[in-house]
Design an enzyme around this catalytic site. Structure first.
Site: not given
Ligand code: GUN
Length: 292
Positions: A52, A96, A119
């Site tokens: 990211k 995350q 998100d």
């Molecule tokens: N863990 C697995 N997929 C995601 C996501 O799209 N965002 C976040 N913050 N954590 C995750």
């Protein structure tokens, strides 16, 4: 059979984002800024967050990675989120997941200001999605929609089966595909661990979205001829022959299902890359809303 290539489709999204950033810079404005919080050292989460951050840089966004170790208290995490909420220079915040067991994920998600929630996990944003109101769409379902759009996969009137009802993928995906959108208007069946006739339902589906996190779960005998198959699975499976000691495996047994499918995503190189594209688009959107 069309390979739904996340590399190609996400590159197209990223090119458009780079153009937007160039405009921002030529207007002498600051660029979008994403703050990512990573707790602990879960290998997969480390990889995702690193990706990211790298992708933010590629499109010209600023990013800040904030790390806490596994023992961080919920309060310390909440205080950091509050500081980021109040920081005018931060446009988007993501924490995350998963988080260590002593931290309540829902409390953390709800602490993020809904307008910075890139998100789209905050109940306010999830609620707007349900009602078809403008909102922030969770990155993975959003990425899948962008992929369907890129390859112009027609969805109207089709029967879509989604396997997995998580708040991150399955449930929002079911809402999007059933919504009155250009790449929506499906009849959706949302399956989960208590679904008794999964194979029977899958065999009726024109579109299968596998998002349960079980490697090679979807086999050719479960898939209708010419179905569109979207594989969200990305499980690390031990593999002594690979340098890293593991391989990434999807929820779909690609080698046999690809022979029946009309279109299918690979793993890796499919939905994972589109998730990043969705997140980047969300980051630009929250920035633009704020700067208006
Ligand atoms: N863990 C697995 N997929 C995601 C996501 O799209 N965002 C976040 N913050 N954590 C995750």
């Amino acid at each position: 059979m069309i390979l739904l290539d996340g590399k190609v489709a996400s590159a197209s999204v990223k090119e458009k984002l780079k153009t937007e950033v160039a405009k921002i810079i030529s207007n002498k404005q600051r660029v979008p800024h994403l703050a990512a919080i990573l707790v602990g050292n879960n290998g997969a989460s480390e990889t995702y967050v690193a990706s990211k951050v790298k992708n933010c840089k590629e499109v010209g966004f600023q990013s800040t990675l904030i790390r806490f170790d596994n023992t961080v208290t919920e309060n310390v995490l909440l205080n950091k989120i509050e500081a980021l909420n109040n920081d005018e220079s931060i446009d988007g915040i993501l924490v995350q997941l998963p988080l260590p067991k002593h931290i309540q994920e829902s409390t953390v998600i709800q602490a993020i200001h809904p307008e910075k929630d890139v998100d789209g996990f905050h109940p306010i944003n999830a609620g707007k999605l349900v009602q078809g109101l403008p909102t922030i769409i969770p990155a993975t379902p959003y990425g899948i929609m962008l992929l369907l759009e890129y390859y112009n996969i027609s969805t109207k009137g089709k029967h879509a089966i989604i396997i997995g009802r998580s708040n991150i993928v399955g449930r929002p995906m079911s809402i999007l595909l059933s919504s009155n959108l250009l790449y929506g208007n499906c009849t959706v069946t949302l399956c989960h661990s208590h679904t008794t006739n999964l194979k029977e339902l899958c065999l009726q589906a024109d579109i299968v979205v596998a998002a349960l996190g079980k490697p090679a779960f979807v086999t050719a005998d479960m898939v209708k001829q010419n179905a569109v198959v979207i594989d969200v699975g990305i499980t690390r499976v031990d593999d002594a022959t690979s340098k890293k000691g593991f391989k990434l495996k999807g929820d779909v047994l690609f080698d046999e299902v690809s022979k029946k499918a009309s279109a299918i995503t690979p793993v890796p190189g499919g939905v994972g890359l589109m998730t990043i594209a969705g997140l980047l688009k969300n980051t630009l959107a929250v920035y633009q809303k704020k700067m208006r």
